[in-house]
Design a protein around this motif. Structure first.
Motif, PDB file in Angstrom:
ATOM      1  N   CYS A  21       0.833  -1.208   0.000  1.00 25.22           N
ATOM      2  CA  CYS A  21       0.000   0.000   0.000  1.00 25.22           C
ATOM      3  C   CYS A  21       0.865   1.254   0.000  1.00 25.22           C
ATOM      4  O   CYS A  21       0.585   2.218  -0.734  1.00 25.22           O
ATOM      5  CB  CYS A  21      -0.920   0.010   1.224  1.00 25.22           C
ATOM      6  SG  CYS A  21      -2.103  -1.346   1.295  1.00 25.22           S
ATOM      7  N   PHE A  22       1.925   1.240   0.806  1.00 25.90           N
ATOM      8  CA  PHE A  22       2.830   2.387   0.883  1.00 25.90           C
ATOM      9  C   PHE A  22       3.506   2.625  -0.463  1.00 25.90           C
ATOM     10  O   PHE A  22       3.592   3.764  -0.938  1.00 25.90           O
ATOM     11  CB  PHE A  22       3.882   2.142   1.969  1.00 25.90           C
ATOM     12  CG  PHE A  22       4.755   3.333   2.257  1.00 25.90           C
ATOM     13  CD1 PHE A  22       4.393   4.253   3.229  1.00 25.90           C
ATOM     14  CD2 PHE A  22       5.942   3.534   1.551  1.00 25.90           C
ATOM     15  CE1 PHE A  22       5.199   5.354   3.496  1.00 25.90           C
ATOM     16  CE2 PHE A  22       6.748   4.631   1.809  1.00 25.90           C
ATOM     17  CZ  PHE A  22       6.374   5.548   2.782  1.00 25.90           C
ATOM     18  N   THR A  23       3.974   1.556  -1.089  1.00 26.98           N
ATOM     19  CA  THR A  23       4.634   1.685  -2.392  1.00 26.98           C
ATOM     20  C   THR A  23       3.666   2.207  -3.449  1.00 26.98           C
ATOM     21  O   THR A  23       4.033   3.018  -4.306  1.00 26.98           O
ATOM     22  CB  THR A  23       5.205   0.328  -2.833  1.00 26.98           C
ATOM     23  OG1 THR A  23       6.048  -0.197  -1.801  1.00 26.98           O
ATOM     24  CG2 THR A  23       6.008   0.467  -4.113  1.00 26.98           C
ATOM     25  N   ALA A  24       2.420   1.734  -3.393  1.00 29.19           N
ATOM     26  CA  ALA A  24       1.410   2.212  -4.343  1.00 29.19           C
ATOM     27  C   ALA A  24       1.178   3.705  -4.190  1.00 29.19           C
ATOM     28  O   ALA A  24       0.982   4.419  -5.185  1.00 29.19           O
ATOM     29  CB  ALA A  24       0.104   1.452  -4.141  1.00 29.19           C
ATOM     30  N   SER A  25       1.210   4.205  -2.962  1.00 23.87           N
ATOM     31  CA  SER A  25       1.019   5.643  -2.743  1.00 23.87           C
ATOM     32  C   SER A  25       2.154   6.440  -3.373  1.00 23.87           C
ATOM     33  O   SER A  25       1.923   7.506  -3.975  1.00 23.87           O
ATOM     34  CB  SER A  25       0.924   5.942  -1.246  1.00 23.87           C
ATOM     35  OG  SER A  25       2.177   5.796  -0.602  1.00 23.87           O
ATOM     36  N   LEU A  26       3.378   5.940  -3.242  1.00 24.47           N
ATOM     37  CA  LEU A  26       4.518   6.616  -3.864  1.00 24.47           C
ATOM     38  C   LEU A  26       4.408   6.585  -5.385  1.00 24.47           C
ATOM     39  O   LEU A  26       4.736   7.566  -6.066  1.00 24.47           O
ATOM     40  CB  LEU A  26       5.822   5.954  -3.420  1.00 24.47           C
ATOM     41  CG  LEU A  26       6.147   5.999  -1.923  1.00 24.47           C
ATOM     42  CD1 LEU A  26       7.489   5.322  -1.659  1.00 24.47           C
ATOM     43  CD2 LEU A  26       6.156   7.436  -1.409  1.00 24.47           C
ATOM     44  N   LEU A  27       3.942   5.464  -5.918  1.00 24.66           N
ATOM     45  CA  LEU A  27       3.795   5.323  -7.367  1.00 24.66           C
ATOM     46  C   LEU A  27       2.762   6.308  -7.914  1.00 24.66           C
ATOM     47  O   LEU A  27       2.996   6.976  -8.932  1.00 24.66           O
ATOM     48  CB  LEU A  27       3.407   3.890  -7.706  1.00 24.66           C
ATOM     49  CG  LEU A  27       3.208   3.559  -9.190  1.00 24.66           C
ATOM     50  CD1 LEU A  27       4.490   3.826  -9.967  1.00 24.66           C
ATOM     51  CD2 LEU A  27       2.764   2.108  -9.353  1.00 24.66           C
ATOM     52  N   VAL A  28       1.626   6.410  -7.238  1.00 27.80           N
ATOM     53  CA  VAL A  28       0.582   7.342  -7.674  1.00 27.80           C
ATOM     54  C   VAL A  28       1.070   8.784  -7.582  1.00 27.80           C
ATOM     55  O   VAL A  28       0.830   9.596  -8.486  1.00 27.80           O
ATOM     56  CB  VAL A  28      -0.694   7.152  -6.831  1.00 27.80           C
ATOM     57  CG1 VAL A  28      -1.716   8.259  -7.116  1.00 27.80           C
ATOM     58  CG2 VAL A  28      -1.318   5.792  -7.103  1.00 27.80           C
ATOM     59  N   ALA A  29       1.760   9.106  -6.498  1.00 30.11           N
ATOM     60  CA  ALA A  29       2.284  10.470  -6.352  1.00 30.11           C
ATOM     61  C   ALA A  29       3.277  10.800  -7.458  1.00 30.11           C
ATOM     62  O   ALA A  29       3.240  11.892  -8.041  1.00 30.11           O
ATOM     63  CB  ALA A  29       2.953  10.618  -4.983  1.00 30.11           C
ATOM     64  N   LEU A  30       4.158   9.853  -7.784  1.00 32.08           N
ATOM     65  CA  LEU A  30       5.142  10.079  -8.836  1.00 32.08           C
ATOM     66  C   LEU A  30       4.467  10.273 -10.192  1.00 32.08           C
ATOM     67  O   LEU A  30       4.809  11.190 -10.956  1.00 32.08           O
ATOM     68  CB  LEU A  30       6.114   8.896  -8.886  1.00 32.08           C
ATOM     69  CG  LEU A  30       7.177   8.933  -9.991  1.00 32.08           C
ATOM     70  CD1 LEU A  30       8.089  10.149  -9.806  1.00 32.08           C
ATOM     71  CD2 LEU A  30       7.990   7.653  -9.999  1.00 32.08           C
ATOM     72  N   LEU A  31       3.507   9.419 -10.496  1.00 32.93           N
ATOM     73  CA  LEU A  31       2.798   9.522 -11.776  1.00 32.93           C
ATOM     74  C   LEU A  31       2.032  10.837 -11.884  1.00 32.93           C
ATOM     75  O   LEU A  31       1.938  11.427 -12.966  1.00 32.93           O
ATOM     76  CB  LEU A  31       1.840   8.344 -11.944  1.00 32.93           C
ATOM     77  CG  LEU A  31       2.490   6.966 -12.106  1.00 32.93           C
ATOM     78  CD1 LEU A  31       1.435   5.870 -12.098  1.00 32.93           C
ATOM     79  CD2 LEU A  31       3.298   6.902 -13.400  1.00 32.93           C
ATOM     80  N   ALA A  32       1.491  11.307 -10.760  1.00 36.09           N
ATOM     81  CA  ALA A  32       0.773  12.578 -10.780  1.00 36.09           C
ATOM     82  C   ALA A  32       1.733  13.741 -11.023  1.00 36.09           C
ATOM     83  O   ALA A  32       1.422  14.662 -11.782  1.00 36.09           O
ATOM     84  CB  ALA A  32       0.022  12.779  -9.462  1.00 36.09           C
TER      85      ALA A  32
END
Length: 559
Positions: A106-117
């Motif tokens: 879940c934590f990694t997914a949050s970083l991924l979404v933030a980076l893509l945004a």
């Protein structure tokens, strides 16, 4: 008060401070059930219920506060239903993954979404995923939640021969769940604010009376636990771990983007094909998700129930700040929330599933390349207790049918065709725009926006072409009427016939219900009626509104 009005642009958006506060309270009352339901689900994975109550309220408060202050949007943010079930039943109980490792995903997914945004890459992802898969993902999550709710209520029980069977309908749990579902549904039908919360409380009281079990404490200081996340599977590129990460990230992207533009349209905030504050909204949800992973909850998304506050007149981030304040106050009531039995929250899971099913009405079931992937996306989720399995099955079959039907030949020719009018391309704007600055359109900020538009016009044209390719539906190979019913025209489904660069404009915008990706070359991704459709259908509101009726479907030539 004047400073608050100026900061949130309350008067500029045609509202008042009292209206915004009232709308925020209405939104909280409608979405507050998550504080009760989320810990009940995550508790089945061994997470401490009281600490999860605190984590749910705290992360919702912080994310809602951030989106209110940075994006100035009238929405609340909270853990997403379905993602909690995925962590419990697919990862922890299904694959025997440790809780700390699952939360690391879940934590990694949050970083991924933030980076893509931040790099403006979300528009490309939204363009290449077929609309039918996005819609079917929501439906599949609803089926999974409904199955969990029926099992929790003991309506559906395990059977050695048939896998599942009907439970004892005379048991107290079944009777209370049925009555609870009936009460919540009736109140929801009558648009009673807080209908879900009222139903949960009534069912919990009934259970306490029947079982003679009462909470011993009502108010206490919040209890928070920080987990030592285990990133070993993530760093080792374990397929199961990254499958979960992609599932979390995709659902966040689909739900946040769809709800943001749909609710923004409902509030009248969509301007020039975008919603001000899109990137800060994604970052706010990602920040809450990262904190939630550290404290024991699953990814956060925009709550569909935010449509209730908008209907009350909410138009600014003051609504979100009010929601945050309500969540902060609820931190003190963790003991009584912990005492709520599973039988009281089970009806909510069934109701949410029923509302999510409405998205299936916006899928074109008359075309096999759309119907089969969408159907597999839906049914594989509850059958395998995995959201990721459903998404990947739908994407795989979309690709296979795209190849086996020979459509890829025509579509790639269209993709490589010359760009349309250069002026149209230059005027394209990114789907996920940064927050609209005060100087936009004049002053120093305007030249910068123009330069960005010119620099990225090629990317936007290619992406819009991909969107047209993915969502274009052929006029042949319709499923027989005896199997599906009377065939409906393409614009009723929000799809485009042909491969014109602007084909998805007349398909998606005028379609009934939900549309994603681009409007023309760079329009919004949205739920609900398009710019020429009924605003009553706007919002990712499977808890707030029923799907639009055929009367809401408007032909492109009529406005």
């Amino acid at each position: 008060m004047e400073a608050i009005d100026k900061f949130f642009k309350v008067t500029d958006r045609g509202s008042t401070i009292s209206t915004e506060v009232r709308a925020g309270i209405a939104t909280f009352l409608t979405m507050s059930y998550i504080i009760l339901v989320n810990p009940q689900i995550l508790g089945q994975a061994g997470l401490p219920v009281r600490e999860v109550v605190t984590s749910t309220a705290l992360t919702s408060a912080i994310s809602s506060l951030l989106v209110g202050l940075t994006a100035n949007l009238p929405v609340g943010i909270a853990p997403g239903m379905g993602l909690n079930a995925y962590l419990v039943f697919s990862q922890v109980l299904g694959l025997d993954v440790r809780v700390e490792a699952a939360l690391a995903c879940c934590f990694t997914a949050s970083l991924l979404v933030a980076l893509l945004a931040l790099v403006r890459a979300l528009s490309l992802i939204l363009a290449v995923v077929p609309n039918s898969i996005k819609l079917a993902t929501v439906v599949g999550m609803g089926l999974l939640l409904s199955f969990i709710g029926l099992h929790t209520a003991q309506v559906v029980v395990k059977d050695e021969e048939t896998l599942v069977t009907l439970g004892n309908l005379r048991s107290a749990e079944v009777v209370l769940s049925v009555l609870g579902l009936s009460l919540i549904s009736a109140l929801h039908y009558r648009n009673v604010k807080g209908s879900i919360l009222i139903g949960i409380v009534a069912t919990a009281l009934g259970y306490s009376v029947v079982k003679d079990t009462w909470p011993t404490q009502v108010v206490a200081l919040p209890s928070l636990k920080f987990f030592a996340l285990d990133f070993s599977a993530v760093t080792a590129l374990d397929p199961d771990a990254w499958s979960a990460i992609l599932a979390y990230a995709l659902v966040m992207i689909f739900d946040i983007g769809g709800a943001m533009y749909g609710l923004g349209n409902l509030a009248g905030l969509v301007k020039e094909g975008g919603v001000p504050g899109a990137v800060p909204t994604y970052l706010s949800a990602a920040a809450g998700t990262a904190l939630g992973a550290l404290t024991g909850t699953t990814p956060l998304i925009i709550a569909a129930e935010s449509a209730v506050g908008i209907k009350e007149g909410g138009r600014t981030g003051l609504v979100a700040v009010t929601v945050a304040g309500c969540f902060a106050v609820s931190l003190l009531f963790a003991p009584i929330m912990q005492a709520v039995p599973g039988v009281a929250t089970a009806p909510v899971l069934v109701l949410v599933g029923a509302m999510m099913m409405g998205e299936s009405g916006h899928i074109n079931w008359t075309v096999m390349p759309t119907a089969v992937p969408a159907f597999l996306t839906m049914v594989i989720q509850p059958f395998t207790f995995s959201i990721a399995n459903g998404i990947y099955a739908g994407l795989l079959f979309s690709l296979l049918l795209f190849i086996f039907t020979g459509d890829f030949i025509t579509y790639f020719k269209e993709l490589l065709a010359p760009s349309p009018d250069p002026e149209t391309a230059d005027s394209a704007q990114p789907l996920l725009q940064p927050e609209v600055l005060p100087g936009s359109g004049s002053g120093p900020a305007a030249p910068r926006a123009h330069t960005l538009g010119r620099t990225s016009s090629f990317v936007h044209n290619v992406t819009s072409r991909i969107q047209d390719i993915v969502n274009a539906q052929p006029t042949y190979d319709l499923t027989p009427e005896l199997l599906i019913g009377t065939p409906r025209t393409a614009h009723q489904y929000g799809t485009s016939v042909g491969s014109s660069p602007h084909g998805s404009h007349h398909g998606s915008v005028h379609g009934a219900g939900r549309y994603y990706g681009y409007m023309g070359t760079a329009g919004p991704m949205s739920l609900g009626g398009g710019t020429h459709g009924s605003r009553e259908g706007a919002g990712h509101s499977y808890l707030a509104h029923s799907p639009p009726s055929p009367s809401h479907i408007r032909h492109p030539s009529r406005r």
